[in-house]
Write a protein that holds these residues in place. Sequence first.
Motif, mmCIF file in Angstrom:
data_model
loop_
_atom_site.group_PDB
_atom_site.id
_atom_site.type_symbol
_atom_site.label_atom_id
_atom_site.label_comp_id
_atom_site.label_asym_id
_atom_site.label_seq_id
_atom_site.Cartn_x
_atom_site.Cartn_y
_atom_site.Cartn_z
ATOM 1 N N GLY A 90 -16.353 29.548 -38.947
ATOM 2 C CA GLY A 90 -15.074 29.021 -39.399
ATOM 3 C C GLY A 90 -14.818 27.602 -38.936
ATOM 4 N N ILE A 91 -13.590 27.186 -39.152
ATOM 5 C CA ILE A 91 -13.179 25.831 -38.821
ATOM 6 C C ILE A 91 -12.399 25.878 -37.522
ATOM 7 N N GLN A 92 -12.861 25.141 -36.539
ATOM 8 C CA GLN A 92 -12.165 25.110 -35.256
ATOM 9 C C GLN A 92 -11.349 23.832 -35.167
ATOM 10 N N ARG A 93 -10.068 23.994 -34.839
ATOM 11 C CA ARG A 93 -9.198 22.837 -34.711
ATOM 12 C C ARG A 93 -8.599 22.848 -33.313
ATOM 13 N N LYS A 94 -8.881 21.796 -32.568
ATOM 14 C CA LYS A 94 -8.301 21.667 -31.238
ATOM 15 C C LYS A 94 -7.122 20.716 -31.327
ATOM 16 N N ARG A 95 -6.007 21.139 -30.765
ATOM 17 C CA ARG A 95 -4.848 20.270 -30.732
ATOM 18 C C ARG A 95 -4.031 20.624 -29.495
ATOM 19 N N THR A 96 -3.023 19.840 -29.227
ATOM 20 C CA THR A 96 -2.190 20.044 -28.053
ATOM 21 C C THR A 96 -0.751 20.194 -28.498
ATOM 22 N N LYS A 97 -0.101 21.255 -28.015
ATOM 23 C CA LYS A 97 1.317 21.471 -28.332
ATOM 24 C C LYS A 97 2.168 20.536 -27.492
ATOM 25 N N ILE A 98 3.245 20.008 -28.086
ATOM 26 C CA ILE A 98 4.244 19.232 -27.360
ATOM 27 C C ILE A 98 5.454 20.144 -27.197
ATOM 28 N N ILE A 99 5.802 20.459 -25.959
ATOM 29 C CA ILE A 99 6.866 21.417 -25.669
ATOM 30 C C ILE A 99 7.981 20.723 -24.894
ATOM 31 N N CYS A 100 9.230 20.962 -25.299
ATOM 32 C CA CYS A 100 10.396 20.393 -24.610
ATOM 33 C C CYS A 100 10.450 20.956 -23.194
ATOM 34 N N ASN A 101 10.590 20.089 -22.204
ATOM 35 C CA ASN A 101 10.642 20.524 -20.806
ATOM 36 C C ASN A 101 11.886 21.344 -20.494
ATOM 37 N N SER A 102 12.979 21.076 -21.175
ATOM 38 C CA SER A 102 14.240 21.746 -20.855
ATOM 39 C C SER A 102 14.319 23.172 -21.384
ATOM 40 N N CYS A 103 13.962 23.373 -22.666
ATOM 41 C CA CYS A 103 14.161 24.698 -23.261
ATOM 42 C C CYS A 103 12.868 25.426 -23.625
ATOM 43 N N GLY A 104 11.735 24.743 -23.660
ATOM 44 C CA GLY A 104 10.460 25.393 -23.975
ATOM 45 C C GLY A 104 10.151 25.483 -25.459
ATOM 46 N N ARG A 105 10.916 24.813 -26.307
ATOM 47 C CA ARG A 105 10.654 24.832 -27.744
ATOM 48 C C ARG A 105 9.493 23.914 -28.088
ATOM 49 N N VAL A 106 8.621 24.374 -28.986
ATOM 50 C CA VAL A 106 7.520 23.534 -29.479
ATOM 51 C C VAL A 106 8.117 22.537 -30.461
ATOM 52 N N VAL A 107 8.037 21.264 -30.127
ATOM 53 C CA VAL A 107 8.616 20.234 -30.989
ATOM 54 C C VAL A 107 7.564 19.498 -31.806
ATOM 55 N N GLY A 108 6.289 19.691 -31.512
ATOM 56 C CA GLY A 108 5.254 19.022 -32.287
ATOM 57 C C GLY A 108 3.878 19.239 -31.701
ATOM 58 N N HIS A 109 2.940 18.411 -32.145
ATOM 59 C CA HIS A 109 1.543 18.505 -31.704
ATOM 60 C C HIS A 109 0.960 17.108 -31.530
ATOM 61 N N VAL A 110 -0.061 17.011 -30.700
ATOM 62 C CA VAL A 110 -0.809 15.769 -30.516
ATOM 63 C C VAL A 110 -2.083 15.875 -31.352
ATOM 64 N N TYR A 111 -2.317 14.889 -32.195
ATOM 65 C CA TYR A 111 -3.542 14.822 -32.993
ATOM 66 C C TYR A 111 -4.310 13.568 -32.612
ATOM 67 N N ASP A 112 -5.603 13.584 -32.845
ATOM 68 C CA ASP A 112 -6.427 12.414 -32.520
ATOM 69 C C ASP A 112 -6.848 11.681 -33.783
ATOM 70 N N ASP A 113 -5.928 11.553 -34.726
ATOM 71 C CA ASP A 113 -6.250 10.856 -35.973
ATOM 72 C C ASP A 113 -5.449 9.566 -36.118
ATOM 73 N N GLY A 114 -5.052 8.984 -34.997
ATOM 74 C CA GLY A 114 -4.343 7.712 -35.008
ATOM 75 C C GLY A 114 -5.269 6.571 -35.371
ATOM 76 N N PRO A 115 -4.802 5.339 -35.222
ATOM 77 C CA PRO A 115 -5.650 4.200 -35.560
ATOM 78 C C PRO A 115 -6.863 4.101 -34.630
ATOM 79 N N PRO A 116 -7.962 3.545 -35.110
ATOM 80 C CA PRO A 116 -9.160 3.413 -34.276
ATOM 81 C C PRO A 116 -8.883 2.585 -33.028
ATOM 82 N N MET A 117 -9.524 2.956 -31.915
ATOM 83 C CA MET A 117 -9.319 2.251 -30.652
ATOM 84 C C MET A 117 -10.256 1.067 -30.499
ATOM 85 N N THR A 118 -11.165 0.876 -31.457
ATOM 86 C CA THR A 118 -12.086 -0.255 -31.414
ATOM 87 C C THR A 118 -12.022 -1.004 -32.739
#
Length: 124
Positions: A65-93
């Motif tokens: 299958g297709i494996q997708r690694k990502r990171t959850k962004i969770i609010c420190n105060s209430c614990g709600r998942v507000v988003g995710h971190v992806y590595d598809d931003g602009p190139p670093m070079t």
Amino acid sequence: MASVYSCTECGTNLNLSSAHLYPSDFYFEAGNKGTLSFSWVDSSKFRFEKEDKIRPFFETLNYWGIQRKRTKIICNSCGRVVGHVYDDGPPMTDSPGQFHMGPSQVIPRAPRYRIKTKALQITS
């Protein structure tokens, strides 16, 4: 006047800055429908939790299958998942990429903090 982004669950100011907001027409491989994408977030307002997701897709016996690694962004105060971190931003070079065909997955990319608009209260 700058916008103030706060969590819809608990009302905490998430300290997100419009200066770090990607334009709405910026292309990302993972898409950006219903989200706001930031190049930087205040890590004291969030906690980050790694997540491995495997979607079954049985093409052959050896292909699991297709494996997708990502990171959850969770609010420190209430614990709600507000988003995710992806590595598809602009190139670093400034590399032209493999075979001079533009940036590819081989070239390291900047992280993109993708916040769901349903998880935000935006006040101007």
